[in-house]
Design an enzyme around this catalytic site. Structure first.
Site, PDB file in Angstrom:
ATOM      1  N   THR A 764      47.889  96.581  46.003  1.00  5.77           N
ATOM      2  CA  THR A 764      49.119  97.380  46.045  1.00  5.77           C
ATOM      3  C   THR A 764      50.349  96.564  46.426  1.00  5.77           C
ATOM      4  OG1 THR A 764      48.605  98.019  48.321  1.00  5.77           O
ATOM      5  CG2 THR A 764      47.891  99.506  46.576  1.00  5.77           C
ATOM      6  N   CYS A 765      50.155  95.475  47.182  1.00  5.88           N
ATOM      7  CA  CYS A 765      51.309  94.658  47.572  1.00  5.88           C
ATOM      8  C   CYS A 765      51.994  94.064  46.357  1.00  5.88           C
ATOM      9  CB  CYS A 765      50.865  93.521  48.497  1.00  5.88           C
ATOM     10  SG  CYS A 765      50.323  94.090  50.102  1.00  5.88           S
ATOM     11  N   PHE A 766      51.178  93.716  45.349  1.00  9.32           N
ATOM     12  CA  PHE A 766      51.710  93.033  44.180  1.00  9.32           C
ATOM     13  C   PHE A 766      51.757  93.933  42.950  1.00  9.32           C
ATOM     14  CE2 PHE A 766      49.343  89.985  46.846  1.00  9.32           C
ATOM     15  CZ  PHE A 766      50.405  89.230  47.299  1.00  9.32           C
TER      16      PHE A 766
END
Length: 799
Positions: A764-766
């Site tokens: 989810t960060c990327f």
């Protein structure tokens, strides 16, 4: 040609050298008198010798054949002084300058002058203002600036370089050798350098440096409407002395604005804009604070106070500067809109170096407009006509380091994107350095209570650097987990099973503080926590799906509440109050309603009567006081009964801003619809077309079967399933109002090497979604349908 009529010459006496400037038509007597002012030697005791002859007092300098750089000898005794050492240093400087002007080769001349300047400034008394003033006054009394400028003009080789380096060294040494409290005492000296060098050329590099240094001193020196002539270094600078610089810079900027109308390249750095701002502000401050006339100024000024008429020319010229530059700026903004309409390429930021300076110029013009009758309305009328260009300037070029309050005070001139850009700069900039972030480890089963402990009990400053968040027993961390945490905590805070907030009956997304929140012993601390959470969500640009009701939003901005404002919060009260106000006076006066100035309040299942004013139980509502009754009824329910809750929420929200004092202004700078879009995001269904346009592939190609199947499957999903897929993929539950374009980056689909029995995974960060090459659309649909369930999509990502 005015410069050619001026003479600069030396007067040598008793081992000391003075420098004078005078007109060739001045008499010898006037020189004697000026020598008396400096040396205290009576005029009758003075004798001036030139080329072996004594000069007669009644003769002019021209009649005595005095030339530039001439050296006159004074016969007379130089009196002692309290600054004898300073006099010796100054005399050494002037004597050295005289020798250089006469063509003598002096070893290490530049080093010597620089050393003497540093020595002179470093020995300035630091603790007592008057001795420091007397010490620095000698620099002017002995005309050291004139001597150095004389050296600068010398045709002899190396003299100009020696003078330039010496003058620049003086400008630097004012800062390095003097404490801040005394730097302003050097302003008249720097002004003298400016006045002397400007006669050489207004674009001379040394003059420009002196002008910039003098402009930077405007922050600390005292400026007066008018000032009497005095040789004191301590004297205030007058409007008449500052205005030539304002006019000079305004003319230069006007030409640059004209040039920017015809080209989007070939412009310089516009460093003159900074100097224009520095000189203009003290001038404007003095004019706006002067009590000799009423504001705003009405032109012409024939009937103004006589003291004002002393600067009448400057006051009227400043208005002409305003009119000229405002006209030019209007034309420049119109030209910008033409370029924008022509779809100029994305390189326009680099191609238009003038554009970033437009906001600074407009801000200064706005300040001038407040001085003159009708000018402020004229200024904002032009900006409203060029709204598109103004908004583009704000979004592209408005920086945190500048003050944008003047724009936000006219928020109706701007669109949502520009208002949002300006208020977001009221928050600290989120740091990416882990060492500066507030670390939290949260147990999902204790989400609200542990989040409260971490946020409510933290020092406000520790939250300004950002947050590093992870859930216990989960590997995931980073921005994706943080976005999920924001959404989950805000949903828990505003959950109707908690007593903190009330949802509006007509719009369950909207909330305002619950008057009965007192059932929770820590309710005020939780309101402070809630304010911090909403502030942090905005600071981190996370849409949490929560919006504030109008009555809550207005109170946070310091506004009063009217009947129309409670329409969503309490439709029944709204309709009842409208009915009371619209009934015939005869019906109301018949006491058919049986109303008095009281309100029934239910607390913990018990009902009690509250008087809306003193003696309210005995005051019957009639046609004459029904407006007062409605106002008091609204005030009690939506202001008085929740004032503490609103106050603590506001305190918590203000803790997150860069300056707590900005809290009210933050909400005053926005429309309710703005904060809706910032907190809730887009209310529209997810557009698969937009989604697809902002997605890239790694390991797959856009025409691979798996990619084609994926978009077909997503397109058939319900709106909620699409949201669940997006949340699983990115931890973004509510898209920004711009749609996918408003996300921090593009989305990615990666081909994983997992077995086809595995479900998709995400980073989810990327914004990465990963899945193996499923062999059929049916298998892929089965896998996607699992993660499209809301309870599965939550916290399923890797990091």
């Amino acid at each position: 040609m005015a410069f050619a009529s001026r003479l600069q010459f030396f007067v040598r006496t008793d081992g000391k050298t003075l420098v004078f400037r005078a007109n060739s038509s001045d008499t010898v007597r006037s020189v004697h008198e000026r020598i008396h002012l400096i040396t205290k030697i009576p005029v009758v005791e003075q004798r001036l010798i030139y080329r072996g002859k004594q000069l007669q007092c009644d003769k002019s300098l021209a009649e005595c054949a005095i030339q530039n750089d001439a050296c006159l000898h004074l016969v007379g005794r130089m009196r002692s002084t309290g600054h004898s050492k300073a006099w010796r240093i100054i005399d050494d400087i002037i004597s050295l300058v005289r020798r250089l002007c006469e063509g003598e080769t002096v070893p290490y001349a530049l080093k010597t002058i620089r050393t003497k300047i540093s020595e002179y400034l470093s020995m300035t008394p630091k603790d007592d203002d008057d001795p420091a003033t007397g010490h620095l006054q000698l620099f002017m009394s002995f005309s050291v600036p004139a001597a150095l400028v004389m050296l600068y003009m010398s045709p002899i080789r190396d003299n100009k370089e020696h003078a330039e380096e010496s003058i620049r060294h003086f400008l630097e040494s004012c800062i390095t050798e003097l404490p801040k409290s005394l730097r302003s005492r050097c302003a008249p000296i720097v002004l003298e350098f400016c006045n002397l060098l400007r006669r050489i050329a207004s674009d001379d590099p040394l003059y420009l440096s002196c002008r910039s240094s003098f402009g930077s001193m405007m922050k600390v020196i005292k400026v007066r409407w008018v000032s009497k002539h005095t040789e004191s270094v301590k004297r205030a600078i007058s409007i008449k002395e500052i205005f030539p610089f304002v006019k000079e810079l305004a003319d230069k900027l006007s030409k640059d604005l004209e040039l920017s109308l015809h080209t989007i390249a070939s412009l310089g750095t516009w460093s003159d804009v900074h100097d224009f701002k520095m000189f203009l502000r003290p001038l404007r401050t003095v004019m706006s604070g002067y009590k000799g006339f009423k504001h705003p100024i009405s032109l012409p000024m024939e009937n103004e106070h006589r003291h004002v008429l002393l600067c009448k020319e400057e006051v009227e010229l400043l208005y002409q500067v305003f009119e000229d530059m405002l006209k030019k700026m209007g034309e420049c903004l119109f030209r910008m809109e033409q370029w924008l309409s022509a779809n100029v390429s994305g390189e326009i930021d680099i191609a238009c170096p003038a554009w970033p300076q437009y906001l600074t110029i407009l801000k200064e013009l706005n300040g001038i407009s407040k001085l003159y009758l009708g000018s402020e309305e004229e200024f904002w009328t032009i900006l409203s006509m060029r709204k598109r260009a103004l908004c583009m300037l704000v979004v592209r070029y408005a920086k945190r380091s500048a003050d944008h309050k003047w724009l936000l005070e006219h928020k109706d001139i701007m669109d949502f994107e520009s208002r949002r850009h300006l208020v977001m700069m009221m928050f600290p900039e989120v740091k990416r350095d882990f060492q500066e972030q507030h670390e939290m480890l949260i147990d999902r089963s204790q989400l609200l209570s542990e989040s409260f402990d971490y946020i409510a009990n933290a020092k406000a400053e520790s939250l300004h650097g950002g947050i590093l968040m992870e859930f216990k027993n989960e590997e995931a961390t980073g921005p994706g987990v943080l976005r999920e945490w924001f959404v989950l905590v805000c949903q828990a805070i505003f959950n109707q099973q908690n007593p903190l907030f009330v949802a509006c009956p007509n719009d369950r997304r909207r909330f305002y503080p619950n008057p009965a929140s007192t059932v929770e012993p820590l309710h005020l601390k939780y309101f402070n926590f809630s304010g911090r959470m909403i502030g942090l969500a905005l600071m981190h640009k996370v849409q949490v799906g929560i919006v504030l009701d109008r009555v809550f939003f207005l109170q946070l901005g310091g506004y009063s509440i009217s009947l129309e404002d409670i329409r969503d919060a309490d439709p029944d009260m709204y309709n009842n109050c409208k009915w009371i106000l619209e009934r015939d006076p005869e019906y109301i006066d018949s006491d058919a309603l049986g109303l008095t100035f009281v309100r029934e309040v239910e607390e913990l299942g018990l009902r009690r009567v509250v008087e809306l004013c003193d003696g309210g139980k005995g005051m019957v509502v009639n046609s004459k006081n029904r407006n007062d009754y409605v106002d008091l009824l609204i005030k009690h329910k939506f202001v008085t009964s929740i004032s503490q809750q609103v106050s603590h929420f506001a305190q918590g929200f203000g803790d997150i801003l860069s300056d707590l004092g900005l809290q009210k202004f933050f909400f005053q700078s926005l429309e309710l619809e703005d904060i809706d879009q910032m907190l809730h995001g887009s209310g529209n269904d997810i557009s698969v077309k937009d989604w697809k346009a902002h997605t890239e592939y790694n390991g797959y190609k856009f025409n691979d079967p798996q990619i084609v199947w994926f978009w077909k499957i997503v397109r058939k999903m319900s709106p909620q399933q699409k949201k669940n897929i997006l949340f699983f993929w990115t931890s973004v539950k509510y898209l920004p109002v711009e749609g996918f374009r408003g996300l921090a980056s593009r989305l990615y689909i990666y081909k994983s090497m997992e077995d086809i029995s595995h479900l998709p995974s995400s980073h989810t960060c990327f914004y990465r979604l990963c899945f193996p090459p499923y062999p059929s659309m049916t298998i892929m649909e089965q896998r996607l349908s699992i993660i499209a369930q809301e309870h599965v999509g939550c916290s399923f990502g890797t990091y």
